[in-house]
Design a protein around this motif. Structure first.
Motif, PDB file in Angstrom:
ATOM      1  N   ALA A   1     -21.060 -23.701   7.717  1.00  0.00           N
ATOM      2  CA  ALA A   1     -21.132 -24.473   8.958  1.00  0.00           C
ATOM      3  C   ALA A   1     -20.025 -24.064   9.926  1.00  0.00           C
ATOM      4  O   ALA A   1     -20.251 -23.937  11.136  1.00  0.00           O
ATOM      5  CB  ALA A   1     -21.038 -25.965   8.650  1.00  0.00           C
ATOM      6  N   GLN A   2     -18.834 -23.831   9.404  1.00  0.00           N
ATOM      7  CA  GLN A   2     -17.716 -23.417  10.253  1.00  0.00           C
ATOM      8  C   GLN A   2     -17.988 -22.061  10.901  1.00  0.00           C
ATOM      9  O   GLN A   2     -17.675 -21.848  12.078  1.00  0.00           O
ATOM     10  CB  GLN A   2     -16.439 -23.349   9.422  1.00  0.00           C
ATOM     11  N   ALA A   3     -18.587 -21.142  10.138  1.00  0.00           N
ATOM     12  CA  ALA A   3     -18.882 -19.811  10.677  1.00  0.00           C
ATOM     13  C   ALA A   3     -19.879 -19.869  11.825  1.00  0.00           C
ATOM     14  O   ALA A   3     -19.899 -18.988  12.685  1.00  0.00           O
ATOM     15  CB  ALA A   3     -19.411 -18.912   9.563  1.00  0.00           C
ATOM     16  N   LEU A   4     -20.712 -20.918  11.846  1.00  0.00           N
ATOM     17  CA  LEU A   4     -21.747 -21.046  12.877  1.00  0.00           C
ATOM     18  C   LEU A   4     -21.418 -22.109  13.919  1.00  0.00           C
ATOM     19  O   LEU A   4     -22.237 -22.386  14.798  1.00  0.00           O
ATOM     20  CB  LEU A   4     -23.086 -21.386  12.216  1.00  0.00           C
TER      21      LEU A   4
ATOM     22  N   GLU B   1     -20.208 -14.766   4.474  1.00  0.00           N
ATOM     23  CA  GLU B   1     -20.293 -13.521   5.235  1.00  0.00           C
ATOM     24  C   GLU B   1     -21.632 -13.424   5.963  1.00  0.00           C
ATOM     25  O   GLU B   1     -21.703 -12.975   7.110  1.00  0.00           O
ATOM     26  CB  GLU B   1     -20.115 -12.322   4.304  1.00  0.00           C
ATOM     27  N   LEU B   2     -22.703 -13.842   5.302  1.00  0.00           N
ATOM     28  CA  LEU B   2     -24.016 -13.844   5.946  1.00  0.00           C
ATOM     29  C   LEU B   2     -24.010 -14.746   7.173  1.00  0.00           C
ATOM     30  O   LEU B   2     -24.520 -14.369   8.240  1.00  0.00           O
ATOM     31  CB  LEU B   2     -25.078 -14.318   4.955  1.00  0.00           C
ATOM     32  N   ALA B   3     -23.433 -15.936   7.047  1.00  0.00           N
ATOM     33  CA  ALA B   3     -23.427 -16.891   8.156  1.00  0.00           C
ATOM     34  C   ALA B   3     -22.746 -16.314   9.390  1.00  0.00           C
ATOM     35  O   ALA B   3     -23.180 -16.561  10.524  1.00  0.00           O
ATOM     36  CB  ALA B   3     -22.736 -18.179   7.721  1.00  0.00           C
ATOM     37  N   ARG B   4     -21.700 -15.545   9.200  1.00  0.00           N
ATOM     38  CA  ARG B   4     -20.999 -14.948  10.341  1.00  0.00           C
ATOM     39  C   ARG B   4     -21.913 -14.022  11.139  1.00  0.00           C
ATOM     40  O   ARG B   4     -21.756 -13.869  12.349  1.00  0.00           O
ATOM     41  CB  ARG B   4     -19.768 -14.182   9.849  1.00  0.00           C
TER      42      ARG B   4
END
Length: 323
Positions: A127-130, A106-109
């Motif tokens: 990695a996928q979220a970024l 959730e943080l990465a998003r």
């Protein structure tokens, strides 16, 4: 395969199946039954499983770790609020490490909007979220994929972190107590998390109230290495979580609570921020003094480090490296 990795695979097989024969264990870990029998004996001595004739079974009352699909549906609102606040700690042009977990995902998003950011991670989900954040550089560790939480673990992941230095590490886990700090139920995940901690000047733990007061098998971050905890407001009847928060604050952990009433809570060292607001105030722990002459960045750093002499926390992290 190292003994620790082999034994972790044995544990995961037993947890997944309840009981596994020595022959099957030897086939999966690609070693002899004699070696597997020795591993099972060592794991039994630690209370992690029970030996049976020709195999291994779960010990009484021992449950297997929840997988990502189960964890992703737990405390979703709390994780969102925690991620919102944690994202406010990250500055433009910073280099950070982000561990595996549903809260760190959730943080990465939210980090996709931070320009010039470099994120080092062992999590495929982070990695996928970024992946489509044009202004964020993502660096992945090596390692072996652990399918239950989509994380890279093992010696390859740990070795790829050697020599790395970043400003902050953002980690979550299975439990957090004032006595032992952050912990997880997986040996390989714990080992990689410790390597992530060693690479960072400051350690920020993201944990919702359901993890407070919970202690699991493998310690990842001792309490005296945790710089800040970002969590949510425990329910009024949850005395255990409230007591644990106070104990963590007493040990010098700076705490930010999402979803509370405006203004600091009654617990010293605990900063409560209303839900939906990403701003934060750094409240000094008992005995600390605010540095009114310092700039905002210096004040934040002082609060995060708990006004300790600059070398103390670095020395503690260096001590972890030697273990």
């Amino acid at each position: 395969m190292f003994a620790a990795e082999r034994r972790q695979l044995i544990l995961e097989m037993v947890r997944a199946n309840g009981a596994v024969s020595l022959r099957e264990l030897a086939r999966v870990v690609q070693t002899s039954e004699v070696t597997v029998r020795r591993d099972v004996r060592a794991l039994e001595a630690e209370g992690l499983l029970d030996r049976r004739h020709g195999g291994a079974v779960l010990p009484g009352g021992f449950t297997r770790e929840s997988g990502f699909p189960q964890k992703s549906h737990l405390a979703t609102a709390e994780k969102t609020a925690i991620a919102d606040l944690a994202a406010g700690l990250v500055e433009e042009g910073e280099a950070i490490v982000v561990g595996a977990g549903t809260t760190t995902q959730e943080l990465a998003r939210r980090l996709a909007r931070v320009p010039g950011l470099t994120v080092v991670t062992n999590s495929l989900l982070v990695a996928q979220a970024l992946a489509h954040a044009n202004r964020v550089e993502v660096v992945m560790t090596g390692g072996t994929l652990r399918g239950s939480n989509y994380a890279l673990v093992g010696s390859g992941a740990e070795q790829s972190l050697q020599g790395l230095r970043v400003s902050r590490a953002f980690l979550s886990g299975s439990g957090l107590t004032a006595e032992r700090g952050l912990s997880t139920s997986n040996m390989l995940s714990a080992s990689v998390d410790r390597a992530l901690v060693q690479a960072a000047a400051e350690v920020v733990v993201l944990a919702d109230h359901t993890k407070l007061g919970t202690d699991t098998m493998f310690q990842t971050v001792p309490t005296d290495v945790i710089t800040r905890l970002v969590t949510d407001e425990p329910p009024g009847h949850d005395d255990r979580a409230a007591t644990e928060l106070q104990a963590l604050a007493d040990q010098g952990v700076q705490i930010t609570v999402a979803g509370g009433a405006a203004g600091p809570s009654s617990a010293p060292g605990v900063d409560s921020v209303p839900a939906g607001r990403q701003q934060r105030r750094d409240v000094p722990l008992p005995g600390q003094r605010r540095n009114h002459g310092a700039g905002p960045g210096q004040q934040l750093r002082s609060a995060l480090l708990g006004e300790q002499p600059p070398g103390e926390r670095a020395a503690r992290v260096a001590d972890l490296r030697r273990r």
